[in-house]
Design a protein around this motif. Structure first.
Motif, PDB file in Angstrom:
ATOM      1  N   ARG A 156      34.893  -0.431 -63.897  1.00  0.00           N
ATOM      2  CA  ARG A 156      34.004   0.560 -63.293  1.00  0.00           C
ATOM      3  C   ARG A 156      33.468   0.045 -61.958  1.00  0.00           C
ATOM      4  N   ASP A 157      33.258   0.977 -61.051  1.00  0.00           N
ATOM      5  CA  ASP A 157      32.695   0.640 -59.742  1.00  0.00           C
ATOM      6  C   ASP A 157      31.273   0.099 -59.941  1.00  0.00           C
ATOM      7  N   PRO A 158      30.996  -1.150 -59.538  1.00  0.00           N
ATOM      8  CA  PRO A 158      29.662  -1.708 -59.775  1.00  0.00           C
ATOM      9  C   PRO A 158      28.564  -1.117 -58.894  1.00  0.00           C
ATOM     10  N   GLN A 159      28.921  -0.318 -57.891  1.00  0.00           N
ATOM     11  CA  GLN A 159      27.910   0.250 -57.008  1.00  0.00           C
ATOM     12  C   GLN A 159      27.205   1.430 -57.684  1.00  0.00           C
ATOM     13  N   GLU A 160      25.950   1.647 -57.300  1.00  0.00           N
ATOM     14  CA  GLU A 160      25.192   2.765 -57.858  1.00  0.00           C
ATOM     15  C   GLU A 160      25.734   4.102 -57.361  1.00  0.00           C
ATOM     16  N   ILE A 161      26.058   4.156 -56.082  1.00  0.00           N
ATOM     17  CA  ILE A 161      26.659   5.375 -55.518  1.00  0.00           C
ATOM     18  C   ILE A 161      28.160   5.305 -55.789  1.00  0.00           C
ATOM     19  N   LYS A 162      28.649   6.134 -56.673  1.00  0.00           N
ATOM     20  CA  LYS A 162      30.037   6.071 -57.102  1.00  0.00           C
ATOM     21  C   LYS A 162      30.964   6.612 -56.020  1.00  0.00           C
ATOM     22  N   ASP A 197      32.483  -1.766 -49.781  1.00  0.00           N
ATOM     23  CA  ASP A 197      33.189  -2.860 -50.450  1.00  0.00           C
ATOM     24  C   ASP A 197      34.314  -2.339 -51.329  1.00  0.00           C
ATOM     25  N   SER A 198      35.366  -3.149 -51.407  1.00  0.00           N
ATOM     26  CA  SER A 198      36.446  -2.957 -52.377  1.00  0.00           C
ATOM     27  C   SER A 198      36.588  -4.258 -53.166  1.00  0.00           C
ATOM     28  N   TYR A 199      37.312  -4.208 -54.292  1.00  0.00           N
ATOM     29  CA  TYR A 199      37.269  -5.342 -55.218  1.00  0.00           C
ATOM     30  C   TYR A 199      38.663  -5.718 -55.703  1.00  0.00           C
ATOM     31  N   ILE A 200      38.748  -7.001 -56.117  1.00  0.00           N
ATOM     32  CA  ILE A 200      39.908  -7.518 -56.836  1.00  0.00           C
ATOM     33  C   ILE A 200      39.436  -7.875 -58.240  1.00  0.00           C
ATOM     34  N   TRP A 201      40.073  -7.280 -59.247  1.00  0.00           N
ATOM     35  CA  TRP A 201      39.664  -7.451 -60.637  1.00  0.00           C
ATOM     36  C   TRP A 201      40.642  -8.358 -61.366  1.00  0.00           C
ATOM     37  N   ASP A 202      40.091  -9.187 -62.262  1.00  0.00           N
ATOM     38  CA  ASP A 202      40.890  -9.966 -63.195  1.00  0.00           C
ATOM     39  C   ASP A 202      41.028  -9.153 -64.476  1.00  0.00           C
ATOM     40  N   LEU A 203      42.252  -9.015 -64.977  1.00  0.00           N
ATOM     41  CA  LEU A 203      42.482  -8.160 -66.135  1.00  0.00           C
ATOM     42  C   LEU A 203      41.713  -8.624 -67.372  1.00  0.00           C
ATOM     43  N   GLU A 204      41.413  -9.914 -67.452  1.00  0.00           N
ATOM     44  CA  GLU A 204      40.726 -10.432 -68.633  1.00  0.00           C
ATOM     45  C   GLU A 204      39.212 -10.377 -68.502  1.00  0.00           C
ATOM     46  N   PRO A 206      36.708  -7.554 -67.256  1.00  0.00           N
ATOM     47  CA  PRO A 206      36.393  -6.254 -66.651  1.00  0.00           C
ATOM     48  C   PRO A 206      34.927  -6.088 -66.284  1.00  0.00           C
ATOM     49  N   ASN A 207      34.084  -7.062 -66.609  1.00  0.00           N
ATOM     50  CA  ASN A 207      32.646  -6.901 -66.371  1.00  0.00           C
ATOM     51  C   ASN A 207      32.245  -7.180 -64.930  1.00  0.00           C
ATOM     52  N   ARG A 208      32.985  -8.058 -64.275  1.00  0.00           N
ATOM     53  CA  ARG A 208      32.601  -8.464 -62.918  1.00  0.00           C
ATOM     54  C   ARG A 208      33.874  -8.671 -62.088  1.00  0.00           C
ATOM     55  N   PRO A 209      33.909  -8.156 -60.858  1.00  0.00           N
ATOM     56  CA  PRO A 209      35.104  -8.371 -60.032  1.00  0.00           C
ATOM     57  C   PRO A 209      35.248  -9.830 -59.632  1.00  0.00           C
ATOM     58  N   CYS A 469      45.168   3.665 -63.713  1.00  0.00           N
ATOM     59  CA  CYS A 469      44.823   4.987 -63.185  1.00  0.00           C
ATOM     60  C   CYS A 469      43.416   4.939 -62.611  1.00  0.00           C
ATOM     61  N   GLY A 470      43.246   5.384 -61.370  1.00  0.00           N
ATOM     62  CA  GLY A 470      41.942   5.426 -60.723  1.00  0.00           C
ATOM     63  C   GLY A 470      41.403   6.839 -60.693  1.00  0.00           C
ATOM     64  N   SER A 471      40.115   6.991 -60.977  1.00  0.00           N
ATOM     65  CA  SER A 471      39.500   8.318 -61.053  1.00  0.00           C
ATOM     66  C   SER A 471      38.636   8.587 -59.828  1.00  0.00           C
ATOM     67  N   GLU A 472      38.111   9.799 -59.755  1.00  0.00           N
ATOM     68  CA  GLU A 472      37.305  10.221 -58.613  1.00  0.00           C
ATOM     69  C   GLU A 472      35.943   9.538 -58.594  1.00  0.00           C
ATOM     70  N   LEU A 473      35.451   9.089 -59.745  1.00  0.00           N
ATOM     71  CA  LEU A 473      34.159   8.403 -59.820  1.00  0.00           C
ATOM     72  C   LEU A 473      34.305   6.889 -59.813  1.00  0.00           C
ATOM     73  N   GLY A 474      35.477   6.377 -59.412  1.00  0.00           N
ATOM     74  CA  GLY A 474      35.657   4.944 -59.250  1.00  0.00           C
ATOM     75  C   GLY A 474      36.001   4.190 -60.505  1.00  0.00           C
ATOM     76  N   THR A 475      36.325   4.861 -61.596  1.00  0.00           N
ATOM     77  CA  THR A 475      36.690   4.192 -62.845  1.00  0.00           C
ATOM     78  C   THR A 475      38.194   3.960 -62.860  1.00  0.00           C
ATOM     79  N   THR A 476      38.610   2.713 -63.069  1.00  0.00           N
ATOM     80  CA  THR A 476      40.021   2.356 -63.165  1.00  0.00           C
ATOM     81  C   THR A 476      40.340   2.046 -64.618  1.00  0.00           C
ATOM     82  N   THR A 477      41.228   2.816 -65.212  1.00  0.00           N
ATOM     83  CA  THR A 477      41.592   2.672 -66.616  1.00  0.00           C
ATOM     84  C   THR A 477      42.945   1.993 -66.714  1.00  0.00           C
ATOM     85  N   LEU A 478      43.019   0.957 -67.557  1.00  0.00           N
ATOM     86  CA  LEU A 478      44.258   0.205 -67.773  1.00  0.00           C
ATOM     87  C   LEU A 478      44.855   0.635 -69.103  1.00  0.00           C
TER      88      LEU A 478
END
Length: 622
Positions: A156-162, A197-204, A206-209, A469-478
């Motif tokens: 999930r996008d960690p920013q308050e404004i999605k 900001d944009s982020y690089i996520w570790d698959l293991e 998901p709580n913090r980029p 899959c990336g959604s309009e509210l910044g949620t990336t589902t694996l």
């Protein structure tokens, strides 16, 4: 004095076998309850008791002998030479060879050794013990498992404004990381204080980029360098091209100057297969495709304008919104435009007009996804408006296959990297559709509701097992798909190839038939036009003749009236009444004669009649 007591027992009784037998139950003791004893106890309620259900485990440590390793060097020296001959000296070795060749035993030794060596060589040629009989065959597993998919992680996008997750990119080494670009693509409707900001996520985790990328403008697209996994390329909303090196941190390493950058958001960036691994190109809705070298990214090395009229005019250019480049076709690239047209280009063309090779018309809106089939590059997939279409470069007038028109708008699509007949599409109602052309062509093999928000982007892992899959509210589902969708099926390549070839051949036949029908209709239309022109010409001729006759008669009648008026003016006044009374019927006869005369010779007859009347009038008074 030691006291010893000896027990005496027969030897036969030692180790005697026990004999058991059944008998009736016996009551040895019976203790009846005593109510008085309950007063000595206090009831405990509730009772907490811990019970360990796992098996008892024990930990043991063992110190094994350490394996000692030692590096040793071996010096290979040419052997077989006598001690008095130095093999490094060419003259000594030549002299010794000549001496040995003159020996009588040399020929016999060579003949004996030659036969043995020949036998060994023939054995090696006859049987190769290291031969791989099935090296060319690919490991194909046939699975009858029903197609399915399950959610593994959600980022999930960690920013308050999605913000919208606009683009995804897998890490090239092991696919352990996922780069996600975030931006708001609604024109002039971005919220105040929105993060860039944009982020690089570790698959293991998901709580913090793992890493935060800090661009000067929100990123619309983000791509890993396939040759250097530490380098990322990003296309900004303001049209600039940015480059990051994760070893240097979150800040931009290289940034293009805004004067030489795109004028609109950069919707597509792709790395090129070059020797240096630093070349890339980008596309934007301003109608330009630019080539860059990140070592000197201040300005582009080449620019192509998407003007299908081939006049190289930027005001007529079509906005580019998707890109496709296949490394096996290094000179070709394809562009999907906002107007629903796919443009095939040739980078190595000599003139700007020749760089646009051909166009494909098929969509009613922007083409959000454009990708060649990884197994058959001649066929490519486009996603736009409410359909996904499969094209062949041999058939330019129409697509060879297409999906039905969905109720929801399609936003992205991609081929499976391991199965040639499988592709994925995302829709604005939050649904992921998985299509298997071998299994079913009219409907998706699996339709999965990923989230309630509209899905915006899609990216498949190289192994084909994981889909992001990336959604309009910044949620990336694996998502992880079943093995039936990520494993190459038996004979699937041949089946997919036959499907594409059959549909291409069918479209060519239909195109030829439509072409013939258009020519016939055109010929009929031209024939009808000729007939209409002849009829119109005939109608015009009759009208002209009628008008000419009317004008002719008007001229004749006006001339008669004029001459009649002149004749009346020249007529002399009569002296007697009798003469006047006699002359009146003469004038009436003359007028009747003029009106009743034919059109030919009317003037002459009128003049003759006037002369006769004049003679009669002159003769009467005499």
């Amino acid at each position: 004095m030691e006291i010893v007591y000896v027990y005496v027992k027969k030897r036969s009784e030692f180790g005697k076998q026990c004999n058991f037998s059944d008998r009736q139950a016996e009551l040895n003791i019976d203790i009846s309850p005593n109510p008085e004893l309950s007063a000595l106890y206090v009831e405990r309620n509730p009772v907490d008791t811990g019970i360990q259900c796992s098996a008892s485990m024990s930990e043991h440590e063992a110190n094994t002998e350490r394996f000692e390793m030692e590096s040793c060097g071996v010096n290979h020296v040419e052997g077989g030479w006598p001690k008095d001959v130095n093999p490094q000296e060419l003259e000594q070795t030549i002299r010794f060879r000549k001496k040995v060749e003159k020996d009588e035993n040399y020929i016999n030794a060579v003949m004996q050794l030659g036969s043995i060596m020949e036998h060994c060589i023939k054995q090696n040629n006859a049987i190769d013990i290291y031969e791989e009989y099935f090296d060319d065959e690919e490991a194909v597993e046939v699975t009858e498992e029903a197609p399915s998919a399950k959610t593994i992680n959600v980022f999930r996008d960690p920013q308050e404004i999605k913000r919208t997750a606009t683009h995804l990119s897998w890490h090239p080494d092991g696919n352990r990381k996922l780069a996600v670009s975030y931006s708001c693509l609604k024109f002039q409707r971005a919220p105040m204080n929105m993060s860039h900001d944009s982020y690089i996520w570790d698959l293991e985790n998901p709580n913090r980029p793992e890493l935060t990328l800090k661009p000067s403008s929100p990123l619309v697209t983000l791509e890993y360098n396939p040759k250097d996994s530490h380098v990322l390329l990003g296309g900004c909303y303001n049209g600039q091209i940015a480059c990051w090196d994760t070893r240097k941190g979150s800040l931009v390493a290289e940034l293009s100057t805004i004067e030489f950058s795109h004028r609109d958001p950069v919707y597509g960036t792709i790395w090129l297969q070059s020797k240096t691994g630093t070349e890339c190109f980008s596309a934007s809705t301003d109608g330009q495709v630019m080539w860059w070298d990140i070592r000197k990214i201040s300005e582009p090395t080449e620019v192509v304008i998407m003007d299908i009229s081939r006049k190289e005019q930027l005001e007529n250019a079509l906005g580019a919104i998707s890109l496709e480049f296949e490394s096996t076709l290094p000179t070709k690239f394809m562009v999907g435009t906002e107007q629903g047209i796919v443009i095939s280009c040739n980078r190595k063309a000599k003139t700007p007009a020749e760089k646009i090779v051909c166009t494909f018309y098929g969509h009613h809106g922007p083409i959000y996804a454009l990708q060649r089939n990884p197994f058959y590059p001649k066929n490519f997939l486009t996603v736009g408006d409410w359909t996904a279409r499969i094209w062949s470069e041999d058939s330019r007038e129409s697509s060879i296959m297409w999906t039905k028109y969905h109720m929801a708008y399609l936003s992205d699509g991609a081929w499976s990297p391991v199965r040639p007949a499988v592709f994925f599409t995302t829709k604005m109602d939050g649904t992921l559709d998985i299509w298997d052309l071998v299994f079913k062509q009219c409907d998706p093999a699996l339709s999965l509701k990923v989230c309630d928000d509209p899905l915006f982007c899609l990216r498949v892992q190289d192994t084909g097992c994981l889909i992001a899959c990336g959604s309009e509210l910044g949620t990336t589902t694996l998502l992880e798909v079943s093995s039936s969708l990520s494993t190459l099926q038996r004979n699937e390549k041949n089946i997919a190839s036959s499907i594409f070839e059959r549909e291409t051949r069918r479209e060519k036949i239909l195109e030829a038939r439509h072409r013939e029908m258009r020519l016939k209709e055109k010929g009929k239309a031209e024939g009808k036009d000729d007939d209409q022109k002849e009829e119109e010409a005939a109608l015009d001729l009759d009208e002209l003749v009628g008008k000419a006759e009317e004008e002719f008669f008007e001229i004749i009648f006006s001339e008669l009236k004029r001459k009649e008026a002149e004749a009346l003016k020249k007529k002399p006044k009569p002296k007697k009444k009798s003469v006047e009374s006699e002359a009146e019927p003469v004038e009436g006869n003359v007028g009747d004669e003029e009106e009743g005369s034919s059109l030919t010779g009317e003037d002459e007859e009128g003049e003759d009649a006037g002369e006769d009347a004049g003679e009669e009038q002159e003769e009467v008074p005499t």
